[in-house]
Motif scaffolding. Sequence first.
Motif, PDB file in Angstrom:
ATOM      1  N   LEU A   7       0.839  -1.194   0.000  1.00 60.84           N
ATOM      2  CA  LEU A   7       0.000   0.000   0.000  1.00 60.84           C
ATOM      3  C   LEU A   7       0.875   1.245   0.000  1.00 60.84           C
ATOM      4  O   LEU A   7       1.912   1.297   0.675  1.00 60.84           O
ATOM      5  N   SER A   8       0.460   2.259  -0.754  1.00 63.52           N
ATOM      6  CA  SER A   8       1.181   3.536  -0.780  1.00 63.52           C
ATOM      7  C   SER A   8       0.182   4.660  -1.001  1.00 63.52           C
ATOM      8  O   SER A   8      -0.973   4.415  -1.374  1.00 63.52           O
ATOM      9  N   GLU A   9       0.628   5.890  -0.769  1.00 65.16           N
ATOM     10  CA  GLU A   9      -0.247   7.020  -1.025  1.00 65.16           C
ATOM     11  C   GLU A   9      -0.468   7.169  -2.524  1.00 65.16           C
ATOM     12  O   GLU A   9       0.415   6.876  -3.327  1.00 65.16           O
ATOM     13  N   PRO A  10      -1.660   7.627  -2.901  1.00 59.54           N
ATOM     14  CA  PRO A  10      -1.928   7.791  -4.337  1.00 59.54           C
ATOM     15  C   PRO A  10      -0.980   8.802  -4.972  1.00 59.54           C
ATOM     16  O   PRO A  10      -0.603   9.802  -4.352  1.00 59.54           O
ATOM     17  N   THR A  11      -0.629   8.506  -6.203  1.00 67.52           N
ATOM     18  CA  THR A  11       0.197   9.453  -6.975  1.00 67.52           C
ATOM     19  C   THR A  11      -0.638  10.148  -8.038  1.00 67.52           C
ATOM     20  O   THR A  11      -0.100  10.912  -8.830  1.00 67.52           O
TER      21      THR A  11
ATOM     22  N   ILE B 280      -7.119   2.710 -13.729  1.00 69.72           N
ATOM     23  CA  ILE B 280      -6.797   3.838 -14.608  1.00 69.72           C
ATOM     24  C   ILE B 280      -5.316   4.146 -14.448  1.00 69.72           C
ATOM     25  O   ILE B 280      -4.795   4.188 -13.331  1.00 69.72           O
ATOM     26  N   GLU B 281      -4.664   4.350 -15.550  1.00 68.73           N
ATOM     27  CA  GLU B 281      -3.222   4.614 -15.571  1.00 68.73           C
ATOM     28  C   GLU B 281      -2.980   6.009 -16.130  1.00 68.73           C
ATOM     29  O   GLU B 281      -3.587   6.398 -17.125  1.00 68.73           O
ATOM     30  N   ILE B 282      -2.113   6.780 -15.475  1.00 61.77           N
ATOM     31  CA  ILE B 282      -1.773   8.134 -15.928  1.00 61.77           C
ATOM     32  C   ILE B 282      -0.304   8.147 -16.345  1.00 61.77           C
ATOM     33  O   ILE B 282       0.581   7.834 -15.541  1.00 61.77           O
ATOM     34  N   VAL B 283      -0.060   8.491 -17.608  1.00 62.39           N
ATOM     35  CA  VAL B 283       1.298   8.483 -18.166  1.00 62.39           C
ATOM     36  C   VAL B 283       1.530   9.790 -18.911  1.00 62.39           C
ATOM     37  O   VAL B 283       0.698  10.193 -19.745  1.00 62.39           O
ATOM     38  N   THR B 284       2.646  10.458 -18.622  1.00 61.78           N
ATOM     39  CA  THR B 284       3.044  11.666 -19.358  1.00 61.78           C
ATOM     40  C   THR B 284       4.340  11.396 -20.083  1.00 61.78           C
ATOM     41  O   THR B 284       5.328  10.947 -19.490  1.00 61.78           O
ATOM     42  N   GLU B 285       4.328  11.628 -21.397  1.00 57.96           N
ATOM     43  CA  GLU B 285       5.522  11.447 -22.229  1.00 57.96           C
ATOM     44  C   GLU B 285       5.689  12.665 -23.110  1.00 57.96           C
ATOM     45  O   GLU B 285       4.767  13.029 -23.860  1.00 57.96           O
ATOM     46  N   GLU B 286       6.826  13.300 -23.007  1.00 62.70           N
ATOM     47  CA  GLU B 286       7.165  14.486 -23.786  1.00 62.70           C
ATOM     48  C   GLU B 286       6.063  15.537 -23.671  1.00 62.70           C
ATOM     49  O   GLU B 286       5.888  16.129 -22.619  1.00 62.70           O
ATOM     50  N   TYR B 287       5.271  15.751 -24.723  1.00 56.04           N
ATOM     51  CA  TYR B 287       4.324  16.860 -24.725  1.00 56.04           C
ATOM     52  C   TYR B 287       2.868  16.414 -24.655  1.00 56.04           C
ATOM     53  O   TYR B 287       1.980  17.110 -25.118  1.00 56.04           O
ATOM     54  N   SER B 288       2.626  15.242 -24.086  1.00 51.35           N
ATOM     55  CA  SER B 288       1.244  14.788 -23.956  1.00 51.35           C
ATOM     56  C   SER B 288       1.086  13.962 -22.693  1.00 51.35           C
ATOM     57  O   SER B 288       2.026  13.311 -22.226  1.00 51.35           O
ATOM     58  N   THR B 289      -0.130  13.978 -22.167  1.00 51.75           N
ATOM     59  CA  THR B 289      -0.490  13.153 -21.015  1.00 51.75           C
ATOM     60  C   THR B 289      -1.615  12.221 -21.438  1.00 51.75           C
ATOM     61  O   THR B 289      -2.607  12.665 -22.027  1.00 51.75           O
ATOM     62  N   SER B 290      -1.449  10.946 -21.133  1.00 49.67           N
ATOM     63  CA  SER B 290      -2.460   9.946 -21.482  1.00 49.67           C
ATOM     64  C   SER B 290      -3.108   9.402 -20.226  1.00 49.67           C
ATOM     65  O   SER B 290      -2.430   9.063 -19.248  1.00 49.67           O
ATOM     66  N   ILE B 291      -4.429   9.342 -20.266  1.00 56.77           N
ATOM     67  CA  ILE B 291      -5.214   8.687 -19.222  1.00 56.77           C
ATOM     68  C   ILE B 291      -5.744   7.399 -19.839  1.00 56.77           C
ATOM     69  O   ILE B 291      -6.518   7.425 -20.797  1.00 56.77           O
ATOM     70  N   ILE B 292      -5.288   6.268 -19.316  1.00 53.79           N
ATOM     71  CA  ILE B 292      -5.554   4.964 -19.924  1.00 53.79           C
ATOM     72  C   ILE B 292      -6.513   4.205 -19.029  1.00 53.79           C
ATOM     73  O   ILE B 292      -6.225   3.945 -17.859  1.00 53.79           O
ATOM     74  N   LEU B 293      -7.669   3.848 -19.581  1.00 56.98           N
ATOM     75  CA  LEU B 293      -8.677   3.096 -18.846  1.00 56.98           C
ATOM     76  C   LEU B 293      -8.570   1.623 -19.217  1.00 56.98           C
ATOM     77  O   LEU B 293      -8.789   1.249 -20.380  1.00 56.98           O
ATOM     78  N   HIS B 294      -8.221   0.798 -18.247  1.00 60.60           N
ATOM     79  CA  HIS B 294      -8.079  -0.640 -18.459  1.00 60.60           C
ATOM     80  C   HIS B 294      -9.371  -1.329 -18.025  1.00 60.60           C
ATOM     81  O   HIS B 294      -9.796  -1.201 -16.872  1.00 60.60           O
TER      82      HIS B 294
ATOM     83  N   PHE C 209      -1.070  18.352 -12.893  1.00 63.25           N
ATOM     84  CA  PHE C 209      -2.513  18.397 -12.636  1.00 63.25           C
ATOM     85  C   PHE C 209      -3.072  17.009 -12.302  1.00 63.25           C
ATOM     86  O   PHE C 209      -3.910  16.872 -11.409  1.00 63.25           O
ATOM     87  N   TYR C 210      -2.590  15.946 -13.027  1.00 73.46           N
ATOM     88  CA  TYR C 210      -3.139  14.605 -12.834  1.00 73.46           C
ATOM     89  C   TYR C 210      -2.214  13.650 -12.089  1.00 73.46           C
ATOM     90  O   TYR C 210      -2.655  12.585 -11.655  1.00 73.46           O
ATOM     91  N   GLY C 211      -0.952  14.016 -11.936  1.00 72.80           N
ATOM     92  CA  GLY C 211      -0.012  13.116 -11.292  1.00 72.80           C
ATOM     93  C   GLY C 211       0.404  11.983 -12.215  1.00 72.80           C
ATOM     94  O   GLY C 211       0.487  12.153 -13.438  1.00 72.80           O
ATOM     95  N   TYR C 212       0.619  10.794 -11.629  1.00 72.02           N
ATOM     96  CA  TYR C 212       1.068   9.646 -12.421  1.00 72.02           C
ATOM     97  C   TYR C 212       0.659   8.365 -11.684  1.00 72.02           C
ATOM     98  O   TYR C 212       0.106   8.388 -10.588  1.00 72.02           O
ATOM     99  N   GLY C 213       0.938   7.230 -12.308  1.00 71.73           N
ATOM    100  CA  GLY C 213       0.719   5.942 -11.671  1.00 71.73           C
ATOM    101  C   GLY C 213      -0.651   5.360 -11.959  1.00 71.73           C
ATOM    102  O   GLY C 213      -1.306   5.707 -12.945  1.00 71.73           O
ATOM    103  N   MET C 214      -1.109   4.485 -11.047  1.00 66.56           N
ATOM    104  CA  MET C 214      -2.329   3.720 -11.276  1.00 66.56           C
ATOM    105  C   MET C 214      -3.362   3.977 -10.189  1.00 66.56           C
ATOM    106  O   MET C 214      -3.034   4.050  -9.010  1.00 66.56           O
ATOM    107  N   TYR C 215      -4.592   4.108 -10.645  1.00 69.05           N
ATOM    108  CA  TYR C 215      -5.747   4.259  -9.769  1.00 69.05           C
ATOM    109  C   TYR C 215      -6.548   2.960  -9.884  1.00 69.05           C
ATOM    110  O   TYR C 215      -7.241   2.723 -10.868  1.00 69.05           O
ATOM    111  N   TRP C 216      -6.420   2.094  -8.873  1.00 68.57           N
ATOM    112  CA  TRP C 216      -7.091   0.800  -8.913  1.00 68.57           C
ATOM    113  C   TRP C 216      -8.564   0.957  -8.581  1.00 68.57           C
ATOM    114  O   TRP C 216      -8.926   1.610  -7.613  1.00 68.57           O
ATOM    115  N   ILE C 217      -9.416   0.318  -9.390  1.00 73.47           N
ATOM    116  CA  ILE C 217     -10.853   0.414  -9.203  1.00 73.47           C
ATOM    117  C   ILE C 217     -11.449  -0.967  -8.952  1.00 73.47           C
ATOM    118  O   ILE C 217     -12.059  -1.230  -7.926  1.00 73.47           O
TER     119      ILE C 217
END
Length: 717
Positions: free
Chosen positions: A418-422, A486-500, A470-478
Amino acid sequence: MPKKFRNMLVLLIYTAFFCFVLIGAQSSALAQSLEGGRLVSLNIDGRPMPVMDVSPVIVQNRTFVPVRHVFEYVGAIVDFHAEQSRIMIVHGDNLIVMHIGQYDFLSDGRTFLMDVAPQIINDRTMVPLSFVAAAMGFEVGWDNENSIVHLTSPGHIPETPGEIPNETPNAHHYEEDLIEDYEPEGRPHEGVNFAELSTDNSAPIPSESNALTTANSITWNDERTQFTISATSRITSVEWYMHDDGRLRVDIFNARAAFAPSIHAINNDFLTNIRTGHNYIHGATVARVVFDLQAPVVYRVALSYDRRHVVVTFEPNQITDISFSPTFAYNGLESLVIQGITTPCTDIFLLSEPPRLVVDLPNSRMAFDGVLGGGVLAAGVRHGQFDGSTSRIVVDLARAVSFTVEHDHEAATVTIHLSEPTYRNIYHNAESGITSIRRPPGLDMSQIAHFDEYLLLRHILTLPGDFSEFYGYGMYWIREGPLNYIEIVTEEYSTSIILHTNRIKALIITQDEWYIHIRAVNPRETHPFIVLLDPGHGGAAPGAVHHGVRESDLVLEISLMVLDILHRDGIVKVYTTRYTDKTVANSHRAAMANDIADIFVSVHANAANSRATGTETLYAIHPAETELGFNSRDMAQIFQDNLVYALGTIDRGLVHRPGIQVLNSTQIPAVLLEIEFMDAPDGAARLACPNFRMRAAEAIVQSIYDVMVVYQPPRNY
């Protein structure tokens, strides 16, 4: 055919008709004949056929075999009525009726035509092998180089993963039906040695001498932890073996296999499928049952007192220890360690109001009775037996958390860190199933690119810019409803919110002044008509291979053309089972169709004897279709007519093939298209032409549009 009718028929055959038994010399030599000086051999399921008193013979380029000797050898009941020149073959629930000198025959209540007729040769009733075998669901192959006729029976399970027969010219050559020697999608055990980590609590089963029996059914308890394999009479012997890759193989010796269906989808937390079939081991007839596992298990194989039932029990894992380490102050983590006799299976999810992390341990018994404290992130830990087969651990959370899971198969432990949300500004409402993403100032929904990577079970929403602050990074387990995390990834000039997601889903996306709202739903809720296009074979199963071309590559190219046209037209929603050369389980293809599609179209190329050409369409009638007002045969005729018209090929008609898994396990109208024969020179030349392949793709598209005119699938949303 109903069992009652079949039993009456068998009784009739044995009491009213003249029966005789061919007594032939039995040896390990091959059954042989000569065709123009060449030796011709008959192999069944990779094993040479024992010598017959009348050998196979080639007549009009067809292989004729003595009907009783060959088909009784594979478990059929055969009768010849001399006065009426009638041949009757009972195999499973199928009745085949043929007549000497007649070119038509009955199979499963339908009439089929042959290009040659059964004959009496050397006082033996001889039938054309390919027609009878195909009607019984066998695959027929011709090894031209070695002059061998190969029969592969429905349900044959090779003895080892490497024993899959080489691709040979074959009138209906599918990798379907039973053996899929590759790792199924989503099987979470890469690198796990099941043989080392599973525990066998079985006692030895002594052998005894008994007559040949038939293994014909598998039943299980409500929890799907105990499976009973039943035979019609006493069983001679049983052997079992746990393979490293998670296959528990149970062999019943001196037994025919007559299971229906041949594959059972179990899909609990430790077992995906049960596959059944038959094999020949050192000359013995063997009924084989394979359990496809997805986690190490404690198991036991036993034989009933009357020796008519093999009972395979997957015993509950014992949860022997649980510990909690409140080390947040030192490393920012708090860890829950769970130990079992084997590595526990886990189903982990978060609940709100109040916040809890729940760890379910299926097929387990809670043997730990200690008391656990809490920490900074976890206020406390509770544990107990949730129901008869599931242990549960509940972590009462003091605040929102993220978590990661670590398996140690050597120690038989699962550790949850367990860890604090990122992550920030992302919220999921479990009750409504809506995920709300706060809109950064100035960002509109129209600026977000949406990529539906449905074969990977994920949707990617890409924002133009770096929004990591604004969104941070890492995984939001649901793990509630259709969303896993939900996974938050930032690469270069874009941020992706990935819904698994846990299954293929469509997204309904709306926005208000402050938030973008997302709801994952079944695609049928958003599309009035959905096609699942299936390029046959792929990956470890290339299909037929001729003239340096693999069937899997050829049909993928045609299918991608179909996808391109349908995407450009935008009239119908289309999904595919593969975009690339990858292995796809046939059970997965059928399950995908049932879950999201309205029609299923599988694209193949045919192969036979290097002479046959033409187009044919395969289908199987499903009981569920009676409520639809439209069935697979109706759809098969539409595709067959359009393909023959567009391609100018020989019309080989419709073929009823209920033994193919992608046809018999689908619950929607489904067809399998055999575009042309790729082994025959004429057919291969046509398939090599880009214009021919494009016309095939256009005919498939037109057929889909024609189906849409006459079939409006029901919607319950």
